[in-house]
Enzyme design. Sequence first.
Site, short mmCIF file in Angstrom:
data_model
loop_
_atom_site.label_atom_id
_atom_site.label_comp_id
_atom_site.label_asym_id
_atom_site.label_seq_id
_atom_site.Cartn_x
_atom_site.Cartn_y
_atom_site.Cartn_z
CD GLN A 1 -2.93 1.14 0.34
OE1 GLN A 1 -3.57 0.11 0.16
NE2 GLN A 1 -3.16 2.24 -0.34
CG ASP B 1 6.07 -2.23 -13.60
OD1 ASP B 1 5.52 -2.53 -14.68
OD2 ASP B 1 5.45 -2.12 -12.53
#
Length: 444
Positions: free
Chosen positions: A30, A138
């Site tokens: 998170q 990424d």
Amino acid sequence: MHIAPLSPDDPSELGGYELLGRIGQGGMGQVYLGESPGGEPAAVKVIKPSIVDSETRLRFTQEVEILKTIWGARIAALLDADPEADPPWLATEYVEGLDLSRHVASHGPLDALLTASLGATLAEALATVHKQGLLHRDLKPANVLLGPNGPKVIDFGLAVFAESSVSLTAANTVVGTPSCMPPEQANGEKPLTPAVDVYALGAVLLFASTGHAPYRADNIHLLFHQVVDASIAPDLSGAPEELVSLLTAMLAHRPQDRPALDDVIRRCRALIEARGLKVAQARRRLTNFTAAPAHVLDELLAVDRPATPGSTARARAGVAEVPAGRGEPEALAPEAAQQEPGGFRPDRQEPEPPRTPPMPPAPVPRPTDPRLLFARIDTPTLPPAGTTTDEAAVKPDLSRPSTRPAGRSGGGRSSAPRRSLRHSAQARITAQRLREAYAANSPF
């Protein structure tokens, strides 16, 4: 940027950072909006407890040490980290603004000039990372934040950490975002080379200029098939004509056929300069177009925070809080400032007090004769008894103008010290009346 409120299971503080809300989440953990004790905003990333073990902590420690070597103006900097905490966390620079994916969804694709500026900026950022011996692996539109000082690349930490995790690199498991993934990464080839980031950057620029990825499919399996099949060319429909050649090269199936990042920068600069602009001018246009308006962090939160003495004082002063680096504070609405007694607003005329105080003398008019600009200012004559202040306003004698510079008298240097209006009797009278007028108007 939307910030969701904390859930009952979320921590309220990590490593000295007060957590204010949720700004994102992923497979690894998170991301929270945090605030340092000194008020500096930060993006605090927390690893999921479900994947934390002794080996994970060791790998995370190693990756944090690698992240400390990453630097660059276009990279969100690592601020702090604690891989031994429970759970492990790291804090990076908070960039206020939409990511590229949300910006295109809200405002539409960028034109060729702005896309070329974005390409030169991101290619230079990635080249800096590659010099440190690291790959992003990424890069995608969601990892490009369009901040108030230009675009920045984020999420190096979780991307590198995911790549090194044993649980995520098992057989037949591929880590990354399929829509921006090069064929060799989708095939699980090792080791990867800097060409993977060149391909991903090409996918990002294609999305920025068209709103779609190189390949589109209804399910993940078909998408992977399209990516790895050399006979299926990427979809460049809608791309600006000036960018088609560059995007085709960057999205080449074989890594060795893709250009180096330096070549990407050169070709983006050529497009910008062909439009008659310098690359710095194009960068400013990009930032002006993509930067979100200044926001107050409290307004971004979905829940209200308790008022603090500092915020109350700022509200009474008619000034709104803004995050670091967002420029000048914004004035509150006029009605909000007027509700506070004694609140000072330079752009609002204060009401006249009930009692009219004595007014200071009228200012001396600026002489229109240019010779008087250098005239010596002598002690003015005090007004005769019975005259008013306005009648006694000091006026220069225009019949005998002096062209000598200030501080010179007669044919030589004056033997007596020069007396300016500041030290004259009239000045003392004026100062006293100004003090009386100020005392009568002062709310305290």
